[in-house]
Design a protein around this motif. Structure first.
Motif, PDB file in Angstrom:
ATOM      1  N   SER A 235       0.843  -1.192   0.000  1.00 34.00           N
ATOM      2  CA  SER A 235       0.000   0.000   0.000  1.00 34.00           C
ATOM      3  C   SER A 235       0.880   1.243   0.000  1.00 34.00           C
ATOM      4  O   SER A 235       2.085   1.166   0.296  1.00 34.00           O
ATOM      5  CB  SER A 235      -0.919   0.012   1.229  1.00 34.00           C
ATOM      6  OG  SER A 235      -0.179   0.351   2.384  1.00 34.00           O
ATOM      7  N   PRO A 236       0.292   2.402  -0.292  1.00 32.82           N
ATOM      8  CA  PRO A 236       1.068   3.652  -0.248  1.00 32.82           C
ATOM      9  C   PRO A 236       1.638   3.957   1.132  1.00 32.82           C
ATOM     10  O   PRO A 236       2.570   4.756   1.251  1.00 32.82           O
ATOM     11  CB  PRO A 236       0.041   4.711  -0.680  1.00 32.82           C
ATOM     12  CG  PRO A 236      -0.955   3.956  -1.501  1.00 32.82           C
ATOM     13  CD  PRO A 236      -1.063   2.612  -0.843  1.00 32.82           C
ATOM     14  N   ASP A 237       1.091   3.323   2.179  1.00 37.31           N
ATOM     15  CA  ASP A 237       1.586   3.576   3.530  1.00 37.31           C
ATOM     16  C   ASP A 237       3.034   3.122   3.708  1.00 37.31           C
ATOM     17  O   ASP A 237       3.695   3.530   4.667  1.00 37.31           O
ATOM     18  CB  ASP A 237       0.702   2.865   4.561  1.00 37.31           C
ATOM     19  CG  ASP A 237      -0.724   3.400   4.568  1.00 37.31           C
ATOM     20  OD1 ASP A 237      -0.899   4.565   4.175  1.00 37.31           O
ATOM     21  OD2 ASP A 237      -1.639   2.653   4.959  1.00 37.31           O
ATOM     22  N   HIS A 259       1.158   5.993 -10.947  1.00 39.75           N
ATOM     23  CA  HIS A 259       1.151   7.435 -10.715  1.00 39.75           C
ATOM     24  C   HIS A 259       1.020   7.743  -9.231  1.00 39.75           C
ATOM     25  O   HIS A 259       1.698   8.634  -8.700  1.00 39.75           O
ATOM     26  CB  HIS A 259      -0.017   8.047 -11.509  1.00 39.75           C
ATOM     27  CG  HIS A 259      -0.143   9.518 -11.365  1.00 39.75           C
ATOM     28  ND1 HIS A 259      -1.093  10.101 -10.547  1.00 39.75           N
ATOM     29  CD2 HIS A 259       0.553  10.547 -11.916  1.00 39.75           C
ATOM     30  CE1 HIS A 259      -0.980  11.415 -10.606  1.00 39.75           C
ATOM     31  NE2 HIS A 259       0.008  11.715 -11.427  1.00 39.75           N
ATOM     32  N   VAL A 260       0.180   7.009  -8.515  1.00 41.33           N
ATOM     33  CA  VAL A 260      -0.020   7.268  -7.086  1.00 41.33           C
ATOM     34  C   VAL A 260       1.265   7.001  -6.315  1.00 41.33           C
ATOM     35  O   VAL A 260       1.569   7.700  -5.331  1.00 41.33           O
ATOM     36  CB  VAL A 260      -1.190   6.415  -6.537  1.00 41.33           C
ATOM     37  CG1 VAL A 260      -0.873   4.920  -6.605  1.00 41.33           C
ATOM     38  CG2 VAL A 260      -1.523   6.815  -5.107  1.00 41.33           C
ATOM     39  N   LEU A 261       2.052   6.021  -6.736  1.00 35.49           N
ATOM     40  CA  LEU A 261       3.324   5.737  -6.068  1.00 35.49           C
ATOM     41  C   LEU A 261       4.295   6.901  -6.259  1.00 35.49           C
ATOM     42  O   LEU A 261       4.986   7.314  -5.317  1.00 35.49           O
ATOM     43  CB  LEU A 261       3.921   4.446  -6.627  1.00 35.49           C
ATOM     44  CG  LEU A 261       5.333   4.085  -6.156  1.00 35.49           C
ATOM     45  CD1 LEU A 261       5.394   3.986  -4.637  1.00 35.49           C
ATOM     46  CD2 LEU A 261       5.781   2.769  -6.801  1.00 35.49           C
ATOM     47  N   GLY A 290      -7.671  10.184 -14.469  1.00 32.42           N
ATOM     48  CA  GLY A 290      -8.474  10.029 -13.266  1.00 32.42           C
ATOM     49  C   GLY A 290      -7.879  10.692 -12.030  1.00 32.42           C
ATOM     50  O   GLY A 290      -8.541  10.776 -11.006  1.00 32.42           O
ATOM     51  N   ALA A 291      -6.624  11.177 -12.119  1.00 31.69           N
ATOM     52  CA  ALA A 291      -5.994  11.825 -10.967  1.00 31.69           C
ATOM     53  C   ALA A 291      -6.568  13.222 -10.770  1.00 31.69           C
ATOM     54  O   ALA A 291      -6.982  13.878 -11.710  1.00 31.69           O
ATOM     55  CB  ALA A 291      -4.482  11.900 -11.159  1.00 31.69           C
ATOM     56  N   ARG A 292      -6.578  13.663  -9.566  1.00 26.22           N
ATOM     57  CA  ARG A 292      -7.122  14.977  -9.248  1.00 26.22           C
ATOM     58  C   ARG A 292      -6.060  15.814  -8.537  1.00 26.22           C
ATOM     59  O   ARG A 292      -5.377  15.346  -7.631  1.00 26.22           O
ATOM     60  CB  ARG A 292      -8.361  14.841  -8.339  1.00 26.22           C
ATOM     61  CG  ARG A 292      -9.515  14.080  -8.973  1.00 26.22           C
ATOM     62  CD  ARG A 292     -10.162  14.880 -10.103  1.00 26.22           C
ATOM     63  NE  ARG A 292     -11.322  14.198 -10.651  1.00 26.22           N
ATOM     64  CZ  ARG A 292     -11.285  13.385 -11.682  1.00 26.22           C
ATOM     65  NH1 ARG A 292     -10.128  13.145 -12.289  1.00 26.22           N
ATOM     66  NH2 ARG A 292     -12.384  12.794 -12.121  1.00 26.22           N
ATOM     67  N   GLY A 293      -5.912  17.069  -8.949  1.00 22.42           N
ATOM     68  CA  GLY A 293      -5.072  17.999  -8.233  1.00 22.42           C
ATOM     69  C   GLY A 293      -3.582  17.754  -8.324  1.00 22.42           C
ATOM     70  O   GLY A 293      -2.854  18.125  -7.400  1.00 22.42           O
TER      71      GLY A 293
END
Length: 371
Positions: A235-237, A259-261, A290-293
């Motif tokens: 997870s990103p944690d 992208h989230v990583l 789909g990414a925001r900000g």
């Protein structure tokens, strides 16, 4: 007395008024002659009656009769809307719609029904309403895909999809080649410690394709450049721990699968006083659909979703052609779409280690005598 609704005209009505057989009407509707010559005058007479009666062919009946409806089905293994996956699917659907319109086909979207999304129910499939279908989804039912293949129904999968037994037709993004080029770029600007990181187990085919490209970029026999490790996070944690390992190992560049990583690496690095790309270069292998900000100018690739939709539609239409109309040489049933690279601003030469920095020259001191 109340009159009931007017009866819908049927093919027999067209044949009777045109003075031809139902077979002739069927051949005209399907735009085939099956070796039977139909004169232009007869064809025009049939079409004139069809227009006069407002006759519309029954799609189900035409499918059962082996005819073509010029309808392409679209089936997704996950809901298309109104969920967060809308942004993910939209470019695919846009490419499919545009290409189908240019080829003279309509699209028919198959959605889920009570009990979940299933291609087969009681041994049959609703996809038969269409001439063939385009399948897409990140989490497909592989058993249903194999059953559909074995049934002989024509379809094309949008995305690289491996199954047991004979391969299926698909159009996939060329992740391996794009990842290889991006990793090679890191080596070209001077990075020697480059690693690959992802969130998830990496079992999905697109993930395996990306990792394959990363490993291909490592020159054989070059001990300075690792063929790994490939760090897999749950997870990103866990990004903070990953960043600590990166700093401890002297890693100067990361190939991030998602992208989230990449976002988490950037945020965590900033909290620790690191800069991107000053202290750490990051390449991203997934676009920000789909990414925001997030307005970070990432160096990476673009997933060619619209192009994949177009190519898959063209491939399916080729597969739908009768054998006598097909090209003499068998066309490839698996195609790839190139992933455009984005230069971005998150890659730079590695920082010079402190021990290699030239010491700053101190000003010469002159002792002044007070005697």
């Amino acid at each position: 007395m109340t009159r009931g609704p007017a009866r819908r005209p049927i093919q027999a009505d067209v044949a009777r008024l045109a003075g031809v057989s139902q077979t002739t009407v069927s051949l005209v509707l399907n735009e085939r002659d099956a070796g039977v010559r139909i004169s232009p005058a007869t064809r025009e007479r049939v079409l004139s009656v069809i227009r006069e009666l407002g006759y519309v062919a029954n799609a189900s009946a035409r499918s059962l009769a082996g005819g073509r409806n010029r309808i392409i089905g679209v089936y997704t293994f996950e809901p298309v809307f109104p969920t967060t996956s809308l942004d993910f699917y939209f470019p695919f659907l846009l490419g499919m719609e545009q290409e189908a319109a240019e080829l003279g086909y309509d699209l028919l979207l198959f959605t889920g029904v009570a009990g979940g999304r299933q291609i087969f129910r009681d041994g049959s499939t609703r996809l038969a309403l269409a001439d063939g279908a385009l399948l897409l989804g990140r989490y497909p039912n592989v058993e249903e895909i194999e059953q559909l293949r074995d049934s002989g129904y024509p379809f094309v999968y949008v995305g690289h999809r491996e199954v047991s037994g004979p391969p299926i037709p698909y159009v996939a993004a060329d992740y391996a080649r794009a990842t290889q080029r991006l990793t090679e770029r890191l080596f070209e600007v001077g990075h020697e410690r480059v690693v690959y990181a992802r969130i998830g187990n990496g079992d999905a085919q697109p993930s395996r394709d990306r990792e394959k490209g990363f490993r291909r970029a490592v020159p054989a026999g070059d001990l300075r450049r690792p063929v790994g490790p490939v760090w897999t996070l749950e997870s990103p944690d866990e990004v903070a721990g990953l960043l600590a390992e990166i700093r401890r190992a002297g890693v100067t560049a990361v190939v991030a699968e998602q992208h989230v990583l990449a976002q988490e690496l950037l945020a965590c690095g900033e909290r620790q006083g690191m800069s991107v790309p000053g202290d750490l270069s990051i390449v991203v292998l997934g676009d920000s659909t789909g990414a925001r900000g997030d307005d970070t100018p990432w160096t990476g690739l673009v997933v060619p979703r619209e192009q994949m939709g177009r190519q898959a539609t063209r491939l399916l239409v080729r597969l739908l052609k009768p054998a006598e109309e097909a090209e003499a040489t068998e066309a490839a049933q698996c195609e790839s779409a190139e992933c455009p690279l984005v230069p971005g601003a998150t890659v730079a030469p590695p920082p010079v280690p402190s021990r290699q920095r030239r010491p700053r020259r101190q000003p010469r001191q002159t002792r002044v005598s007070t005697s």
